[in-house]
Design a protein around this motif. Structure first.
Motif, PDB file in Angstrom:
ATOM      1  N   GLU A 185      -3.662   3.378 -16.166  1.00 46.06           N
ATOM      2  CA  GLU A 185      -3.986   3.093 -14.822  1.00 46.06           C
ATOM      3  C   GLU A 185      -4.283   4.129 -13.752  1.00 46.06           C
ATOM      4  O   GLU A 185      -5.037   3.604 -12.860  1.00 46.06           O
ATOM      5  CB  GLU A 185      -2.366   2.389 -14.492  1.00 46.06           C
ATOM      6  CG  GLU A 185      -1.919   1.217 -15.304  1.00 46.06           C
ATOM      7  CD  GLU A 185      -0.581   1.032 -15.555  1.00 46.06           C
ATOM      8  OE1 GLU A 185       0.142   2.036 -15.142  1.00 46.06           O
ATOM      9  OE2 GLU A 185      -0.143   0.129 -15.843  1.00 46.06           O
ATOM     10  N   TYR A 219      -4.259  -5.084  -5.796  1.00 48.41           N
ATOM     11  CA  TYR A 219      -2.989  -5.909  -6.085  1.00 48.41           C
ATOM     12  C   TYR A 219      -3.535  -7.194  -5.988  1.00 48.41           C
ATOM     13  O   TYR A 219      -4.416  -7.880  -5.187  1.00 48.41           O
ATOM     14  CB  TYR A 219      -2.318  -5.768  -4.864  1.00 48.41           C
ATOM     15  CG  TYR A 219      -0.909  -6.420  -4.677  1.00 48.41           C
ATOM     16  CD1 TYR A 219      -0.010  -6.222  -5.667  1.00 48.41           C
ATOM     17  CD2 TYR A 219      -1.266  -7.726  -3.844  1.00 48.41           C
ATOM     18  CE1 TYR A 219       0.982  -7.012  -5.345  1.00 48.41           C
ATOM     19  CE2 TYR A 219      -0.113  -8.859  -3.987  1.00 48.41           C
ATOM     20  CZ  TYR A 219       1.007  -8.404  -4.646  1.00 48.41           C
ATOM     21  OH  TYR A 219       2.223  -9.349  -4.937  1.00 48.41           O
ATOM     22  N   PRO A 220      -3.030  -8.075  -7.007  1.00 41.36           N
ATOM     23  CA  PRO A 220      -2.231  -7.571  -8.214  1.00 41.36           C
ATOM     24  C   PRO A 220      -2.844  -7.345  -9.307  1.00 41.36           C
ATOM     25  O   PRO A 220      -3.977  -8.159  -9.896  1.00 41.36           O
ATOM     26  CB  PRO A 220      -1.263  -8.609  -8.344  1.00 41.36           C
ATOM     27  CG  PRO A 220      -2.047  -9.823  -8.073  1.00 41.36           C
ATOM     28  CD  PRO A 220      -3.152  -9.367  -7.093  1.00 41.36           C
ATOM     29  N   THR A 221      -2.777  -6.127  -9.822  1.00 39.15           N
ATOM     30  CA  THR A 221      -3.221  -5.684 -11.212  1.00 39.15           C
ATOM     31  C   THR A 221      -2.162  -4.863 -12.040  1.00 39.15           C
ATOM     32  O   THR A 221      -1.124  -4.577 -11.401  1.00 39.15           O
ATOM     33  CB  THR A 221      -4.511  -4.868 -11.289  1.00 39.15           C
ATOM     34  OG1 THR A 221      -4.256  -3.613 -10.213  1.00 39.15           O
ATOM     35  CG2 THR A 221      -5.693  -5.557 -10.436  1.00 39.15           C
ATOM     36  N   GLY A 222      -2.441  -4.726 -13.368  1.00 35.27           N
ATOM     37  CA  GLY A 222      -1.453  -3.727 -13.995  1.00 35.27           C
ATOM     38  C   GLY A 222      -1.192  -2.520 -13.380  1.00 35.27           C
ATOM     39  O   GLY A 222      -2.016  -1.721 -12.864  1.00 35.27           O
ATOM     40  N   GLY A 234       2.082  -4.386  -8.977  1.00 32.14           N
ATOM     41  CA  GLY A 234       2.750  -5.534  -8.696  1.00 32.14           C
ATOM     42  C   GLY A 234       3.447  -5.411  -7.271  1.00 32.14           C
ATOM     43  O   GLY A 234       3.474  -4.322  -6.577  1.00 32.14           O
ATOM     44  N   ASP A 252       4.396 -12.128 -11.963  1.00 31.21           N
ATOM     45  CA  ASP A 252       4.629 -10.884 -11.489  1.00 31.21           C
ATOM     46  C   ASP A 252       5.016  -9.703 -12.003  1.00 31.21           C
ATOM     47  O   ASP A 252       4.730  -8.712 -11.693  1.00 31.21           O
ATOM     48  CB  ASP A 252       5.561 -11.585 -10.193  1.00 31.21           C
ATOM     49  CG  ASP A 252       5.817 -10.033  -9.265  1.00 31.21           C
ATOM     50  OD1 ASP A 252       4.893  -9.988  -8.421  1.00 31.21           O
ATOM     51  OD2 ASP A 252       6.927  -9.773  -9.194  1.00 31.21           O
ATOM     52  N   TYR A 303       2.575  -7.779 -14.020  1.00 34.34           N
ATOM     53  CA  TYR A 303       1.753  -6.861 -13.172  1.00 34.34           C
ATOM     54  C   TYR A 303       2.426  -5.455 -13.072  1.00 34.34           C
ATOM     55  O   TYR A 303       2.026  -4.291 -13.061  1.00 34.34           O
ATOM     56  CB  TYR A 303       1.299  -7.216 -11.652  1.00 34.34           C
ATOM     57  CG  TYR A 303       0.294  -8.560 -12.098  1.00 34.34           C
ATOM     58  CD1 TYR A 303      -0.858  -8.235 -12.556  1.00 34.34           C
ATOM     59  CD2 TYR A 303       0.892  -9.662 -11.153  1.00 34.34           C
ATOM     60  CE1 TYR A 303      -1.652  -9.383 -12.514  1.00 34.34           C
ATOM     61  CE2 TYR A 303      -0.037 -10.787 -11.192  1.00 34.34           C
ATOM     62  CZ  TYR A 303      -1.347 -10.504 -11.739  1.00 34.34           C
ATOM     63  OH  TYR A 303      -2.324 -11.613 -11.927  1.00 34.34           O
ATOM     64  N   PRO A 346       2.901  -3.815 -17.309  1.00 34.73           N
ATOM     65  CA  PRO A 346       1.558  -4.174 -18.070  1.00 34.73           C
ATOM     66  C   PRO A 346       1.631  -3.951 -19.599  1.00 34.73           C
ATOM     67  O   PRO A 346       1.169  -4.594 -20.474  1.00 34.73           O
ATOM     68  CB  PRO A 346       0.376  -3.697 -17.384  1.00 34.73           C
ATOM     69  CG  PRO A 346       0.825  -2.365 -16.899  1.00 34.73           C
ATOM     70  CD  PRO A 346       2.094  -2.759 -16.221  1.00 34.73           C
ATOM     71  N   ASN A 378       4.976   2.065 -15.474  1.00 35.44           N
ATOM     72  CA  ASN A 378       3.924   1.346 -14.683  1.00 35.44           C
ATOM     73  C   ASN A 378       2.861   1.955 -14.364  1.00 35.44           C
ATOM     74  O   ASN A 378       1.968   1.617 -13.605  1.00 35.44           O
ATOM     75  CB  ASN A 378       4.652   0.388 -13.613  1.00 35.44           C
ATOM     76  CG  ASN A 378       5.029   1.160 -12.309  1.00 35.44           C
ATOM     77  OD1 ASN A 378       5.352   2.157 -12.331  1.00 35.44           O
ATOM     78  ND2 ASN A 378       4.245   0.458 -11.172  1.00 35.44           N
TER      79      ASN A 378
END
Length: 386
Positions: free
Chosen positions: A105, A145-148, A151, A210, A213, A216, A386
């Motif tokens: 990420e 937003y929103p991606t891994g 959230g 949700d 995200y 992930p 995350n």
């Protein structure tokens, strides 16, 4: 707080870089710069305080670090800085928690930053005006937003495990005792997840979408256990189901990890204190009007409670114990080890005592976070970084 301390307290407020200015990460940044620049800013400021605080009446041997929300998370990372290998530039801490981005990420965030800035290298970013970078900073959040890892309820930019200043995930560092041995105070509000949860989610299916995200790298077994511990039938809405587990993940349960591990690892096992706050608005940040919102606590809806709360904080900063300087009508705040039966040698002396503050009462109670729910979060540190 300074006014209420009657000359016993000096408050030093520090500034540090935020967003991409302080927390842009990824391989290229690590290769040609530093990760966690914002945390390094904080450490530089703490070192400055050690060198200079005597010049304005302070005592470098009695520096308590305190932050709220992400600032409280910063306190946690200062507690475990560098594996806690040296003498810390502080003598006590009031901490909270903050999530971390994993490596993939971080790379995605860096690539998005470069693309939106029309850059291909870190040096190109460094050449841009501050105002333009500030625009890119928000644009990255908007585009991500929103991606891994981004959230609802998290802010995307933040600390990372860099193997240097932050050597490992906090749950690993605390369980291994790799944090500074100083008196510790932790606290949380009743509804920590409330302002970080989306009221438009009305089904568990939408809630899970949700949550994927946010986490992930969590799989079916993770979510099965999550919804066993936080069953929909236990809450009057999907929103309250989500706000409860989000609050436990982000702040409630980490106060339990920190307190229990500090009791097990610190030289003075009695110098660990925990408070739960169900007064004021009860949501994240609700202690602020009772502690740090102006002379006379103009925003607090109960001035008696504000005097009591502030006296606990002043006492901890000055004596490393919230009790000696508390106001006359403030109940005794037991240490986390209080209330247990037997002796330490028998392993029965820890009572997990906290101070529970409500609208009408202030009294000891057993830690509500000493639970299977918090054991679940503590056991999934990698999935929920995350």
């Amino acid at each position: 707080m300074v006014n209420a301390s009657d000359g016993n307290l000096i408050y030093v407020s520090i500034q540090y870089r935020l967003g991409l200015f302080g927390f842009l990460s990824g391989g290229e940044v690590a290769k040609d710069g530093v990760l966690n620049a914002g945390l390094l800013d904080q450490r530089a400021a703490l070192d400055w305080v050690q060198r200079n605080v005597r010049a304005f009446g302070g005592d470098p041997s009695k520096v308590t670090i305190w932050g709220g929300s992400a600032g409280g998370g910063s306190v946690t990372y200062q507690l475990m800085a560098g594996g806690a290998y040296d003498e810390p530039p502080f003598s006590a801490a009031i901490a909270e928690w903050q999530p971390l981005l994993n490596q993939s990420e971080q790379e995605s965030q860096l690539m998005t930053t470069l693309n939106l800035a029309n850059c291909s290298t870190i040096n190109c970013l460094r050449s841009l005006p501050v105002a333009e970078l500030a625009y890119v900073n928000q644009a990255v959040e908007n585009a991500s937003y929103p991606t891994g890892g981004d959230g609802f309820g998290v802010f995307y930019w933040g600390p990372v495990v860099d193997k240097r200043f932050i050597q490992e995930l906090p749950n690993m560092a605390f369980s291994a005792g790799r944090f500074y041995d100083v008196p510790l105070m932790v606290d949380h509000e009743a509804y920590e997840g409330y302002i970080f949860s989306n009221m438009s989610l009305t089904t568990q299916t939408a809630e899970t979408t949700d949550a994927r995200y946010l986490f992930p790298f969590a799989g079916p077994a993770f979510f099965s256990r999550l919804y066993t511990l936080y069953s929909r039938a236990s809450f009057n809405s999907t929103f309250y189901q989500r706000q409860t587990w989000f609050g436990d993940w982000i702040i409630d349960c980490p106060t339990y990890y920190m307190a229990t591990n500090a009791v097990d690892r610190n030289t003075n096992t009695s110098a660990v204190f925990k408070l739960t706050f169900a007064a004021g608005s009860e949501v994240h940040g609700s202690t602020t009007p009772f502690l740090a919102a102006g002379v006379g606590w103009p925003a607090a809806n109960n001035h008696t409670l504000a005097e009591i709360m502030t006296s606990y904080w002043i006492s901890f900063a000055v004596t490393q114990d919230p009790n000696p300087m508390r106001v006359a009508n403030a109940p005794f705040w037991p240490s986390y080890v209080s209330g247990g039966e037997g002796t330490a040698a028998e392993g029965e002396s820890v009572g997990f005592d906290t101070l529970a503050v409500t609208y009408t009462t202030i009294s000891p109670q057993q830690d509500p976070d000493a639970s299977a729910r918090c054991d679940f979060w503590n056991g999934h540190g990698y999935q929920v970084q995350n």
